[in-house]
Design a protein around this motif. Structure first.
Motif, PDB file in Angstrom:
ATOM      1  N   CYS A 126       0.857  -1.177   0.000  1.00 21.82           N
ATOM      2  CA  CYS A 126       0.000   0.000   0.000  1.00 21.82           C
ATOM      3  C   CYS A 126       0.898   1.234   0.000  1.00 21.82           C
ATOM      4  O   CYS A 126       2.028   1.184   0.496  1.00 21.82           O
ATOM      5  N   CYS A 128       0.789   3.598   1.851  1.00 19.31           N
ATOM      6  CA  CYS A 128       1.074   4.062   3.221  1.00 19.31           C
ATOM      7  C   CYS A 128       2.273   3.327   3.823  1.00 19.31           C
ATOM      8  O   CYS A 128       2.722   3.643   4.922  1.00 19.31           O
ATOM      9  N   ALA A 130       2.360  -0.092   4.324  1.00 20.23           N
ATOM     10  CA  ALA A 130       1.982  -1.420   4.824  1.00 20.23           C
ATOM     11  C   ALA A 130       2.200  -2.460   3.727  1.00 20.23           C
ATOM     12  O   ALA A 130       2.065  -2.157   2.542  1.00 20.23           O
ATOM     13  N   CYS A 145      -6.131  -1.997   1.996  1.00 16.84           N
ATOM     14  CA  CYS A 145      -5.214  -1.929   3.128  1.00 16.84           C
ATOM     15  C   CYS A 145      -5.979  -1.884   4.448  1.00 16.84           C
ATOM     16  O   CYS A 145      -6.921  -1.101   4.590  1.00 16.84           O
ATOM     17  N   CYS A 148      -5.296   1.814   6.112  1.00 17.59           N
ATOM     18  CA  CYS A 148      -5.805   3.093   5.583  1.00 17.59           C
ATOM     19  C   CYS A 148      -6.884   2.912   4.528  1.00 17.59           C
ATOM     20  O   CYS A 148      -7.365   3.892   3.952  1.00 17.59           O
TER      21      CYS A 148
END
Ligand SMILES: [Zn+2]
Length: 210
Positions: A126, A128, A130, A145, A148
């Motif tokens: 992801c 973000c 992850a 995800c 998020c």
């Protein structure tokens, strides 16, 4: 303890490298990290990397040589990402000889082709930061995800055909290296099909016995 870590993509080398240097207090010599550092400070290497050319073996060996002149490596080191070819191993050996440095073990974490493909091609990330795996660490909702709710993507490098190409290159270039270290008696075979902590246990047992 001076050691080398080798194995195909997908064998979990990165994870093991971290565990080894933490547990035994030795220095992690990652050529990947060295390249990133050199890119900032050395124009020659920066140009080479930017042009997509391979960095010559001699340049890498010299980089490692310089790094070995620092005091911290006296407590031991783990070489990760290098050597990858027979020629690199021979160059490395020559250089280490001039410095009177001995390698104590070459840990070869092996996984077979199909398993490596499954491990890598199942990765999803992801934006973000992850990361997931469709089989081993699946997100709660497919393609989303957990942290998020962003869309998960598969990196280009992780796509099945790219992984297969990377593994083919590995087979061609790195297998002869394994034979080379087998002959020197330094090779320690580790079954990479086991889980992360079992693999680490095997490595730990070996280092402690030494
Ligand atoms: Zn996310």
């Amino acid at each position: 303890m001076n050691c080398i870590l080798v194995g195909p993509p997908g064998a979990g080398k990165g994870t093991q490298a971290k565990k080894i240097v933490e547990k035994f207090g030795i220095v992690h010599l990652s050529t990947g990290d060295m390249f990133r550092e050199a890119k900032k400070s050395e124009e020659g290497i920066s140009k080479l990397l930017a042009s997509g050319q391979l960095v010559p073996d001699e340049t890498v060996v010299n980089m490692i040589k310089k790094r070995l002149e620092k005091d911290d490596v006296k407590k031991g080191f783990l070489l990760d990402g290098f050597p990858r070819t027979l020629n690199q191993a021979e160059e490395l050996d020559k250089m280490l000889k001039t410095k009177n440095i001995k390698i104590d073990a070459v840990f070869f974490v092996d996984v077979h082709f199909d398993e490596a493909v499954k491990r890598i091609s199942g990765r999803r990330v992801c934006s973000c930061g992850a990361s997931y795996h469709v089989d081993f660490i699946p997100p709660k909702v497919e393609g989303k995800c957990d942290a998020c709710n962003g869309d998960l993507i598969q990196r280009n490098d992780d796509k099945e055909n790219v992984v297969k190409d990377r593994l083919d290159v590995y087979e061609k270039q790195t297998r002869p290296l394994i034979e080379y270290y087998k002959k020197t008696g330094l090779l320690v075979n580790i079954d990479g099909l086991k889980n992360e902590s079992e693999v680490f246990e095997e490595i730990k047992k070996y280092i402690k016995a030494k």
